[in-house]
Design a protein around this motif. Structure first.
Motif, short mmCIF file in Angstrom:
data_model
loop_
_atom_site.label_atom_id
_atom_site.label_comp_id
_atom_site.label_asym_id
_atom_site.label_seq_id
_atom_site.Cartn_x
_atom_site.Cartn_y
_atom_site.Cartn_z
N TRP A 146 0.74 -1.04 0.05
CA TRP A 146 0.12 0.01 0.00
C TRP A 146 0.95 1.34 0.11
O TRP A 146 0.43 2.26 -0.26
CB TRP A 146 -0.85 -0.10 1.43
CG TRP A 146 -1.99 -0.71 1.29
CD1 TRP A 146 -2.26 -1.76 0.41
CD2 TRP A 146 -3.12 -0.79 2.21
NE1 TRP A 146 -3.58 -2.32 0.73
CE2 TRP A 146 -4.27 -1.69 1.87
CE3 TRP A 146 -3.41 0.28 3.00
CZ2 TRP A 146 -5.44 -1.84 2.35
CZ3 TRP A 146 -4.84 -0.06 3.71
CH2 TRP A 146 -5.68 -0.96 3.10
N PHE A 164 -0.03 7.80 2.48
CA PHE A 164 -1.25 8.15 1.53
C PHE A 164 -1.89 9.14 2.30
O PHE A 164 -1.92 9.17 3.47
CB PHE A 164 -1.74 7.03 0.98
CG PHE A 164 -2.66 6.01 2.08
CD1 PHE A 164 -3.88 6.34 2.10
CD2 PHE A 164 -1.74 4.83 2.67
CE1 PHE A 164 -4.55 5.54 3.16
CE2 PHE A 164 -2.55 4.16 3.51
CZ PHE A 164 -3.79 4.32 3.76
N VAL A 221 -10.23 6.05 -1.26
CA VAL A 221 -8.76 5.68 -1.45
C VAL A 221 -8.65 4.36 -0.80
O VAL A 221 -7.90 3.50 -1.34
CB VAL A 221 -7.81 6.72 -0.60
CG1 VAL A 221 -7.98 6.72 0.68
CG2 VAL A 221 -6.55 6.53 -1.05
N LEU A 222 -9.37 3.98 0.42
CA LEU A 222 -9.11 2.41 0.94
C LEU A 222 -9.65 1.30 -0.28
O LEU A 222 -9.13 0.32 -0.37
CB LEU A 222 -10.05 2.31 2.25
CG LEU A 222 -9.12 3.10 3.26
CD1 LEU A 222 -9.99 2.81 4.44
CD2 LEU A 222 -7.91 2.53 3.54
N GLN A 253 -9.42 1.79 -3.29
CA GLN A 253 -8.45 1.74 -4.49
C GLN A 253 -7.28 1.03 -3.92
O GLN A 253 -6.66 -0.05 -4.67
CB GLN A 253 -8.14 3.05 -4.85
CG GLN A 253 -9.32 3.78 -5.62
CD GLN A 253 -8.93 5.29 -5.70
OE1 GLN A 253 -7.64 5.76 -5.56
NE2 GLN A 253 -9.96 5.98 -6.09
N LYS A 254 -6.85 1.08 -2.53
CA LYS A 254 -5.83 0.33 -2.03
C LYS A 254 -5.97 -1.25 -2.06
O LYS A 254 -5.09 -2.01 -2.25
CB LYS A 254 -5.33 0.93 -0.65
CG LYS A 254 -4.83 2.29 -0.53
CD LYS A 254 -3.47 2.15 -0.87
CE LYS A 254 -2.96 3.83 -0.82
NZ LYS A 254 -1.71 4.01 -1.46
N GLU A 263 -5.69 -2.47 -5.48
CA GLU A 263 -4.09 -2.64 -6.13
C GLU A 263 -3.35 -3.49 -5.38
O GLU A 263 -2.58 -4.34 -5.84
CB GLU A 263 -3.55 -1.39 -5.84
CG GLU A 263 -4.12 -0.04 -6.55
CD GLU A 263 -3.60 1.38 -6.14
OE1 GLU A 263 -2.71 1.40 -5.17
OE2 GLU A 263 -4.38 2.21 -6.68
#
Length: 108
Positions: A40, A44, A58-59, A61-62, A65
């Motif tokens: 991660w 961020f 954003v979490l 998205q993390k 990924e």
């Protein structure tokens, strides 16, 4: 001021989350022994629009990924740190609680 949350989890890894609010942005710094979580990145930012979660956060998205196991407590701890920093959870209440636990009451 900052919020610091430490986790000792069943997987054996330790993680510390440090959240610091600056304007409408919450800066997250993660120190961890978990290789998956280290993907991660150590830093961020979480914006106000991310505080309620959802597919654009954003979490999310993390997790897309670099997915963690479904039982990992780190995403919830990051969100709790953000909510504390943004006044959505009382720091006095959290200070009084001291810790949250998952208790395995009975395992046969």
């Amino acid at each position: 001021m900052a919020t610091e949350i430490s986790l000792n989890t069943i997987c054996g890894h330790t993680t510390k989350i440090i959240a610091t609010k600056e304007g409408k942005t919450t800066h997250i710094h993660i120190k961890t022994t978990c290789e998956k979580l280290s993907k991660w990145g150590t830093h961020f930012d979480v914006e106000m629009k991310d505080l309620m979660g959802g597919p654009e956060s954003v979490l999310d998205q993390k997790m897309t990924e670099a997915p963690l196991t479904p039982t990992c407590l780190v995403p919830a701890a990051v969100m709790n740190a953000c909510w504390l920093e943004n006044g959505m959870i009382s720091k006095n209440l959290a200070r009084g609680m001291g810790k949250m636990e998952i208790i395995f009451d009975k395992l046969e």
